[in-house]
Every structure is written in structure tokens, then in C-alpha cells.
Motif scaffolding. Structure first.
Motif, PDB file in Angstrom:
ATOM      1  N   GLY A 193       0.814  -1.208   0.000  1.00 57.69           N
ATOM      2  CA  GLY A 193       0.000   0.000   0.000  1.00 57.69           C
ATOM      3  C   GLY A 193       0.846   1.256   0.000  1.00 57.69           C
ATOM      4  N   GLY A 194       1.953   1.235   0.744  1.00 55.52           N
ATOM      5  CA  GLY A 194       2.870   2.371   0.736  1.00 55.52           C
ATOM      6  C   GLY A 194       3.548   2.547  -0.602  1.00 55.52           C
ATOM      7  N   VAL A 195       3.891   1.416  -1.243  1.00 52.79           N
ATOM      8  CA  VAL A 195       4.518   1.466  -2.570  1.00 52.79           C
ATOM      9  C   VAL A 195       3.581   2.113  -3.575  1.00 52.79           C
ATOM     10  CG1 VAL A 195       5.380   0.070  -4.483  1.00 52.79           C
ATOM     11  CG2 VAL A 195       5.984  -0.542  -2.130  1.00 52.79           C
ATOM     12  N   VAL A 196       2.302   1.722  -3.548  1.00 51.42           N
ATOM     13  CA  VAL A 196       1.315   2.309  -4.457  1.00 51.42           C
ATOM     14  C   VAL A 196       1.152   3.799  -4.184  1.00 51.42           C
ATOM     15  CG1 VAL A 196      -1.127   2.282  -5.139  1.00 51.42           C
ATOM     16  CG2 VAL A 196       0.094   0.123  -4.748  1.00 51.42           C
ATOM     17  N   HIS A 197       1.148   4.167  -2.911  1.00 45.36           N
ATOM     18  CA  HIS A 197       1.025   5.571  -2.527  1.00 45.36           C
ATOM     19  C   HIS A 197       2.141   6.399  -3.154  1.00 45.36           C
ATOM     20  CE1 HIS A 197      -1.242   8.061   0.453  1.00 45.36           C
ATOM     21  NE2 HIS A 197      -0.206   8.873   0.283  1.00 45.36           N
ATOM     22  N   LEU A 198       3.358   5.854  -3.147  1.00 37.71           N
ATOM     23  CA  LEU A 198       4.495   6.549  -3.748  1.00 37.71           C
ATOM     24  C   LEU A 198       4.378   6.601  -5.266  1.00 37.71           C
ATOM     25  CD1 LEU A 198       7.416   7.748  -3.549  1.00 37.71           C
ATOM     26  CD2 LEU A 198       8.228   5.402  -3.839  1.00 37.71           C
ATOM     27  N   LEU A 199       4.088   5.444  -5.896  1.00 36.54           N
ATOM     28  CA  LEU A 199       4.033   5.389  -7.359  1.00 36.54           C
ATOM     29  C   LEU A 199       2.928   6.265  -7.926  1.00 36.54           C
ATOM     30  CD1 LEU A 199       4.636   1.557  -7.936  1.00 36.54           C
ATOM     31  CD2 LEU A 199       6.288   3.423  -8.146  1.00 36.54           C
ATOM     32  N   GLU A 200       1.840   6.396  -7.171  1.00 40.36           N
ATOM     33  CA  GLU A 200       0.746   7.248  -7.622  1.00 40.36           C
ATOM     34  C   GLU A 200       1.013   8.729  -7.351  1.00 40.36           C
ATOM     35  OE1 GLU A 200      -2.554   6.824  -9.098  1.00 40.36           O
ATOM     36  OE2 GLU A 200      -1.399   5.118  -9.846  1.00 40.36           O
ATOM     37  N   GLY A 201       1.963   9.008  -6.462  1.00 40.51           N
ATOM     38  CA  GLY A 201       2.270  10.396  -6.143  1.00 40.51           C
ATOM     39  C   GLY A 201       1.205  11.072  -5.304  1.00 40.51           C
ATOM     40  N   TRP A 202       0.427  10.287  -4.552  1.00 40.54           N
ATOM     41  CA  TRP A 202      -0.608  10.871  -3.701  1.00 40.54           C
ATOM     42  C   TRP A 202       0.036  11.710  -2.602  1.00 40.54           C
ATOM     43  CZ3 TRP A 202      -3.107   5.420  -3.580  1.00 40.54           C
ATOM     44  CH2 TRP A 202      -3.930   5.256  -4.709  1.00 40.54           C
ATOM     45  N   ASP A 203      -0.573  12.838  -2.286  1.00 41.34           N
ATOM     46  CA  ASP A 203       0.021  13.752  -1.311  1.00 41.34           C
ATOM     47  C   ASP A 203      -0.748  13.808   0.008  1.00 41.34           C
ATOM     48  OD1 ASP A 203      -2.229  15.056  -2.138  1.00 41.34           O
ATOM     49  OD2 ASP A 203      -1.229  16.881  -2.835  1.00 41.34           O
TER      50      ASP A 203
END
Length: 632
Positions: A590-600
Motif C-alpha cells: 500500500g505504501g509502494v502504491v502511494h508513492l508510485l501514484e504520487g498521492w500527497d
């Protein structure tokens, strides 16, 4: 057409696997027999010497391997910043074949010439000098030319290429070679020892010193960690020609037509194969170490120690064991006291430490660990100290420029810090995004449930994950039996559902209510006795730590929610606890996806049910794959 392997490229015992160590059996039997024959008088014969030397050689390589993987000590000294991946680890799995080979050759020599060891003194100063002279005068130049010839087209392709197939140098890389290469190296190693004995200057200490020093220097050159200070070469310039460095040898693996020497660059200088960048690279690596910081990761997964035995499942303890899913390994049990003392030392440091990293899409992903055991998270008096550790890790990540930090398992416990809410509220200006990753955990569990399921039984129903799962399923018109004694907490969750879905949420207070339900979602640990209420054929989904016992043979059990990282991940060489290779816990993913999506935004506190499908689709878009493995 099947291509035949070149003669002497494979090892005679390569098909034996772990049973190759039985070849040490005759030596051990001879030692035991000798002690029986001595009738109580302890005798160190040549067989025992060989076994002791073999054990010491294993220790030299293992200690070097552990040091290289201590990223919390060596990350700013690494020459190649990539990690060791599974392919390299598997390629170097049987690195110690050469120790067995030389043990067998030594035992054959001693059996043929019994006085070779038995009738020599313990110490002889002339022998140490002689072995050094023979090494410099014969072994070094001989190795240079043998090594250089192995870089010829035929020999390199059929024999030497395996040594150069490793992406990042490691002490085990230096030991990984074909049978023919190690026969040649054994000859080169044996010349100084045999020569010294033939001159009458041999001693037992000489053998130990020469062989162990030889291994130590081989490990040094293949360590990928620069430890030789540039100051030494500034004070004594000639020393740079007498002792190679890790950075010097690393150039041989990047520009293979240079730096062929064994340990002494003077021979590269004599035959004009010395890489012109050797001194500049060493100066750059060693002189900047003091002010050089480790590369800042884009993403950090903040893990924690489960127990003492699991703390040994780390690359710096044994990278081979760490490259496999965690199990309680009997081989490591004798080292339990050592692991406990090391963990206490980590506690004393009062800070998180780097244990592994990998690269994904050009971004560095690191795992930091909080030096606390799992049971401590449930001790009321320890929670303040644990939260302080987590807070310091978040602030460090924020200070260093980390973009996302994901909290593992107990580090985001609701009772501990409200799923990370405590830190976000206390530090509202954080640049690093704090993520508990439970949205993807919920998505993984929900997508494992078949579409035709009409009723589920849910324990841990009022927890963060339980609430989200219940609300999502009731929107799908699935009847959810929520096990909870708190009517108030149940009604609070029920009111969050739309009016037309609230009837699908049903409070139950006993396990007997699920006697006809074949889909159990376990968020709170249940005993084997409680499992008996499940009907035959039930499948247990779970998000409870530790996982429940697979007690029922007529039922199936799912693993903890997990996802496989994308195929383009690089430098990943360790398993995340009990997960398979390349698989991480869903909260990590979930953290990896958060980074790849660039969510702020921060992902803390309660799970936003409306984002479950969004996060799931984003994970699939970036190449993460769901993992569902059933056990009976």
C-alpha cells in the motif's frame, strides 16, 4: 540440441545438495577413532587440523558476508549501490565448494605423507618469512597469468564467466567459481605451503596464518565496501602497490581487461594492466566517507522485530536464510543468546536501523526496523517508548527527504497511536506522507472473497480493517455476521452504512452463530476450539497477527494479505518474514502504491471505504499482483 558442459566446469558433488557435507564424514570418523585409540589422551592429528581450518574459513567468509550486509554501518561505504538479488544469491549458494575441495586434497596429501603434519613444529619464524617470499615471488605472478588467461575467449565463456555473472561484489562472489578454476587456485595456494615444508621451515601456525590471511584478503577485495583509508596511501605511497582495495578490484569487474592481480597491484603495473582510475576511485570512495550520507530512499517501510529467532532472519545474519521465507531454523537456535545480546545493543542505540533495500522504477525503497519485540507492543508501560521510536523514525524520514513512510503491523496499532493519527496530528507540517497501508490490505482480503458469497462471519469486526470490510461487503449486499460484544461500537459502524444496506450488518456475540457460514474473515485470534464451530469446507480469510493455527483438516486457510511486487524490481534479495520471494505484506504494498501514484495525503486512522477500489486498481495498474495461497 543440448549443449554439453565444458570438462571440469561442474562440481563432482553438485547434485548432492546439502548432503555434500557428508564428504567431511571420513575426516570426522578418523578424528573420533584417533581419540578412542588414545584412551583418554586428547590428540590433535592432521584430520582435526583440517576440520578446524575448514570451520575457520567458513567463519571468515560468513563474518565478512555479515559485515557487508550491515547496511546501517556500511551504506555510505558501498562501491556499487545496488542490492544483492535472489538470482545472485542462488548463483553463489554453493560458494563453499572450494573449502570442501581443498579439505579433500589436503586429507589425501596427509594420508599419503603422514609426517607432513605430525612431525612439524607448532611455530617456525623462518617458515612465515619463507611462505611470504614464495607467495610474492611465485603465487602472485602465477595467479596473474592464470587469471589473465581465464579471460581468453574460450576459458572465459566456459569457466570464468560464472564468477563475473554477479552484479554486485560480495565475499561469496570471490569464492564462486568452477571446479577447474579452484583446482588452479588450490595449486597457487599450495605452492608457498609445500615449498616452505620442502625447505624444512614448515609449521602448523604457518598453515593457519597463510590460509586464513589468503581468505581474508580475497573477501576484502570482493566486499563492495571500501574500508582501506586513503590516508594510509598518502603516508606510505608504495603500499598501494602491495595491497589492493575493494574499489581497486571492483574495477576488474566493470572493466575486465584491467586489474588482474591477486592481492598486489604491482604486478598489474609491471605488465601494464593497471586501471588508470584505480587511485582516483579509491580516493573518492575513502576520503568522502566521513561527510558522505547514505542515499536517501523515496519510500521507507518501518518494520519491527517479532521475536528473537525472527530477528536472525535478516540479511546481515545470513543472507541465504534471509532469502527464503522465515521458519524457525534449528541451525540458528544455538545463536539465540547472541541474537538477544545484539538486539539489546540495538535497543541501547535508541534509533531505527536500515536492514534492506531494493529499487523499483528508479526509486529506492528501504526497510527500517524499530528495535523492539512484538510482545512489547502489548505492554502498557512500553507503549510510550515505542511511539517515541516511531515518531523519531518519521521525523528522520521527513528531515532526510523521504516521500512516503509506511507503518508495519504493530507500528500502526490502533490502541498504540490510532493507526498513525497521533503523529500526523502532532506534526501537521510533515512533508513525508505517513501511510498505514490498510486500505490495500482491505482490498486484498475483499478481492479474495468469491462473488457468489452471500454471508460471511467476521471477527475483529469493530477494528479498523473489520469496519472497512463490513461496510464494503454490505454495499455488495453480503450479509455480515459481526462478532462483537459492544452494541455501541456495532451501531456506530452500522449507522455509517446507507439505510438500504444497514440490514446486512448483523451483530452476533457467539461463535455458534457462524455454524452454517463457510466464509470466515478472522481479524482477532481464535483458538482451535473456536474454529470447531465452522462447518466443514469453511475457508478462513485472515488479517490477524500472528496468523491463526491451521487446525481443521476439513477446512482451508488463507495467508495474511500480501501482494507480489512488480517484475521490474531490482536488488531485492530477502523475504519479508514468512512471505515468499518478491512478496510483501499488503500494508507494505500500500505504501509502494502511494508513492508510485504520487498521492500527497496521509493515509492514517480510519479506512476510507470509498477508496478501496481506487487503491486496488492502482496497485494492479503498477504491476503488483495479488497473492492467495490456500493451506489445509
Amino acid at each position: 540440441m543440448v549443449r554439453m558442459a565444458a570438462p571440469l566446469s561442474g562440481w563432482p558433488w553438485e547434485n548432492l545438495g546439502i548432503f555434500k557435507y557428508l564428504l567431511y564424514g571420513p575426516l570426522l570418523a578418523k578424528v573420533i577413532y584417533s581419540q578412542i585409540q588414545e584412551e583418554g589422551t586428547f590428540k590433535i592429528d592432521w584430520c582435526l587440523h583440517i576440520l578446524i581450518i575448514c570451520a575457520l574459513r567458513e567463519m571468515v567468509h560468513s563474518f565478512w558476508g555479515s559485515y557487508v550486509n550491515m547496511l546501517f554501518l556500511t551504506s555510505n561505504r558501498r562501491i556499487n549501490q545496488q542490492g544483492y538479488d535472489f538470482k545472485q544469491i542462488d548463483n553463489e549458494w554453493d560458494w563453499d565448494n572450494f573449502i570442501l575441495l581443498q579439505a579433500l586434497i589436503a586429507s589425501l596429501a596427509c594420508y599419503t605423507f603422514p609426517p607432513f603434519i605430525d612431525n612439524v613444529p607448532l611455530w617456525n619464524t623462518k617458515g612465515l618469512i619463507t611462505v611470504l617470499v614464495l607467495h610474492v615471488g611465485i603465487s602472485e605472478p602465477l595467479y596473474y597469468w592464470v587469471h589473465r588467461n581465464f579471460h581468453g575467449s574460450f576459458l572465459f565463456t566456459h569457466y570464468h564467466s560464472i564468477h563475473h555473472s554477479s552484479t554486485v561484489l560480495h565475499p561469496f562472489t570471490g569464492a564462486t567459481a568452477t571446479f577447474l578454476e579452484h583446482l588452479a587456485l588450490t595449486t597457487i595456494t599450495g605452492i608457498p605451503i609445500i615449498g616452505s615444508y620442502m625447505m624444512g621451515f614448515g609449521s602448523r601456525i604457518m598453515i593457519y596464518c597463510y590460509i586464513l590471511a589468503f581468505d581474508f584478503l580475497r573477501c576484502l577485495g570482493h566486499s563492495n565496501v571500501e574500508i582501506v583509508p586513503n590516508r594510509l596511501f598518502q603516508i606510505f605511497p608504495f603500499v598501494r602497490y602491495l595491497l589492493y582495495t575493494p574499489s581497486y578490484h571492483s574495477l576488474h569487474h566493470t572493466e575486465m581487461d584491467t586489474n588482474f592481480c591477486l592481492f598486489m597491484p604491482v604486478f598489474d603495473a609491471i605488465w601494464k594492466t593497471l586501471n588508470t582510475n584505480s587511485w582516483e576511485l579509491h580516493n573518492q570512495m575513502s576520503s568522502n566517507i566521513a561527510g558522505k550520507k547514505e542515499r536517501v530512499p523515496d519510500f521507507v517501510f518501518l518494520a519491527h522485530v517479532v521475536d528473537v529467532t525472527s530477528s536472525m532472519h535478516a540479511p546481515f545474519v545470513n543472507r541465504a536464510i534471509a532469502s527464503l521465507p522465515y521458519t524457525t531454523n534449528p541451525v540458528l537456535l544455538p545463536f539465540w543468546p547472541v541474537a538477544f545480546m545484539v538486539t539489546l545493543t540495538m535497543w541501547a542505540r535508541a534509533k531505527t536501523f536500515l536492514i534492506s533495500f531494493y529499487n523499483l522504477r528508479g526509486r529506492l525503497h528501504a526497510t527500517w526496523a524499530v528495535p523492539r519485540f512484538g510482545f512489547q507492543y502489548f505492554l502498557p508501560f512500553a507503549q510510550e517508548g515505542i511511539n517515541k521510536h516511531i515518531e523519531e523514525a518519521i521525523l528522520r524520514a521527513d528531515r532526510d527527504g523521504v516521500k512516503v513512510i509506511s507503518l508495519a503491523a504493530l507500528n500502526k496499532n490502533e490502541a498504540l497511536n490510532g493507526g498513525g493519527t497521533l503523529f500526523v496530528n502532532k506534526h501537521p507540517n510533515l512533508r513525508v506522507r505517513v501511510v498505514h497501508g490498510n486500505t490495500l490490505t482491505a482490498a486484498v482480503i475483499l478481492n479474495e472473497i468469491p462473488e457468489d458469497v452471500k454471508e460471511v462471519f467476521l471477527t475483529g469486526a469493530t477494528s479498523k480493517l473489520g469496519r472497512a470490510i463490513a461496510l464494503y461487503l454490505c454495499q455488495r449486499r453480503v450479509r455480515v455476521l459481526m462478532l462483537t460484544l459492544s452494541t455501541e461500537r456495532f451501531q456506530k459502524i452500522q449507522k455509517e452504512a446507507t439505510l438500504d444496506c444497514q440490514s446486512y450488518l448483523v451483530q452476533v456475540t457467539k461463535y455458534q452463530a457462524a455454524r452454517n457460514c463457510k466464509t470466515w474473515i478472522v481479524g482477532k485470534w481464535i483458538t482451535p476450539r473456536q474454529q470447531w464451530w465452522a462447518p466443514k469446507g469453511t475457508h478462513f480469510h485472515q488479517f490477524v497477527v500472528p496468523p491463526i493455527l491451521s487446525f481443521r483438516r476439513d477446512c482451508t486457510y488463507g495467508d495474511l494479505a500480501a501482494m507480489k511486487l512488480p517484475d521490474d524490481v531490482q536488488g531485492l534479495g530477502s523475504c519479508e518474514y514468512t512471505m515468499d520471494r518478491g512478496v510483501v505484506h499488503a500494508c507494505h504494498a500500500g505504501g509502494v502504491v502511494h508513492l508510485l501514484e504520487g498521492w500527497d495525503h496521509h493515509e492514517v486512522g480510519a479506512i476510507d471505504v470509498d477508496r478501496i477500489d481506487l487503491v486496488w486498481n492502482a496497485a494492479l495498474k503498477h504491476g503488483l499482483k495479488p497473492v492467495s495461497r490456500l493451506t489445509k
